[in-house]
Write an enzyme that holds these catalytic residues in place. Structure first.
Site, PDB file in Angstrom:
ATOM      1  N   ARG A  49      -4.046   7.563  14.519  1.00 52.24           N
ATOM      2  CA  ARG A  49      -3.968   7.765  13.079  1.00 52.24           C
ATOM      3  C   ARG A  49      -5.161   7.086  12.427  1.00 52.24           C
ATOM      4  NH1 ARG A  49       1.540   5.114  11.291  1.00 52.24           N
ATOM      5  NH2 ARG A  49       0.749   5.714   9.241  1.00 52.24           N
ATOM      6  N   ASP A  51      -6.623   5.901   8.562  1.00 54.00           N
ATOM      7  CA  ASP A  51      -6.121   5.640   7.212  1.00 54.00           C
ATOM      8  C   ASP A  51      -6.803   6.535   6.183  1.00 54.00           C
ATOM      9  OD1 ASP A  51      -4.394   3.675   8.106  1.00 54.00           O
ATOM     10  OD2 ASP A  51      -5.832   2.051   7.795  1.00 54.00           O
ATOM     11  N   ARG A 194     -11.629  -2.474   9.959  1.00 52.22           N
ATOM     12  CA  ARG A 194     -12.052  -2.842   8.601  1.00 52.22           C
ATOM     13  C   ARG A 194     -11.886  -4.341   8.357  1.00 52.22           C
ATOM     14  NH1 ARG A 194      -8.551   1.107   5.149  1.00 52.22           N
ATOM     15  NH2 ARG A 194      -9.502  -0.033   3.409  1.00 52.22           N
TER      16      ARG A 194
END
Length: 251
Positions: A49, A51, A194
């Protein structure tokens, strides 16, 4: 039969890869295109997945459909049907039971930043105006390879069985007008890249020392690490699989 679809997307318009009840996602758009062209409901299981706002230069998903008689034609029609920010590079027959997520052995991400305001990279990279010490950032990045538990870089309240990741490379390089951070691991936690980049930027700005990486990781506390950088600079660039799962001679 099971097929792997290789595709890419620019994530600005999407709320990530995975289906969401009240937001448009890449999975939703790709499944709708496949279902329309194949005239049956198709579910795409992704390699992972991403974001909201994150991009993928290489992503895979698997589908279970009847034998595809002309793969090149389906790829062509998919690309004609899909919006401009999603593209299919190929469809590959795989052995029974091959799984786009669980059979992936390695994933690579890049994070792009620019040191000067650039209107052509505004949606593609994070603008950082502060001076940065790239040598200190690379020293800190190398220390990631000495650890396994990266809970401190994980999104809070994430439901995972383990925070362990095998980070195999992590480094900064300057590529003309942009700075690129590359990181490869067997798996990643939600928001991990991140958060890692945000922490390395703290090192680059002199707010932390490279050695602080050891302390932050040992703490297992998200609050000890740096702030997450914006999604627009993050790219999934490669997903690797064992060669033996591809069954092209039967496709």
């Amino acid at each position: 039969m099971r097929y792997f679809i290789q595709f890419s997307y620019f994530g600005k318009a999407y709320h990530g890869w995975q289906n969401q009840p009240n937001a448009i996602t890449v999975q939703e758009v790709l499944q709708k295109a496949l279902s329309t062209l194949l005239r049956k409901t198709v579910e795409v299981v992704g390699a992972g997945r991403t974001d909201a706002g994150v991009h993928a230069r290489q992503m895979y998903g698997h589908v279970d459909v009847d034998a595809i008689s002309d793969i090149d034609d389906l790829v062509y029609r998919l690309n004609a049907f899909l919006p401009d920010d999603i593209a299919v590079q190929g469809i590959h027959k795989v052995v029974d039971g091959a799984h786009a997520r669980f059979d992936a052995v390695e994933r690579t991400y890049e994070y792009w930043l620019v040191k000067e305001k650039d209107p052509f990279l505004f949606d593609h990279a994070h603008f950082v105006k502060h001076p940065l010490d790239v040598d200190a950032m690379n020293k800190a990045a190398k220390m990631l390879l000495e650890h396994r538990d990266f809970e401190c870089f994980s999104k809070s309240n994430t439901d995972v069985k383990t925070f362990n990741c095998d980070v195999r490379e992590a480094f900064w390089a300057i590529d003309k007008e942009k700075w690129v951070f590359t990181i490869t691991a067997d798996r990643f936690l939600r928001n991990m890249v991140r958060a890692v980049v945000g922490t390395l930027l703290e090192v680059g700005m002199g707010k932390m020392s490279p050695e602080d990486i050891h302390r932050i990781i040992a703490s297992k506390d998200r609050g000890e690490a740096g702030a997450s950088v914006p999604a627009k600079g993050l790219y999934l660039t490669k997903v690797s699989y064992p060669k033996e799962i591809f069954d092209e001679q039967k496709g």
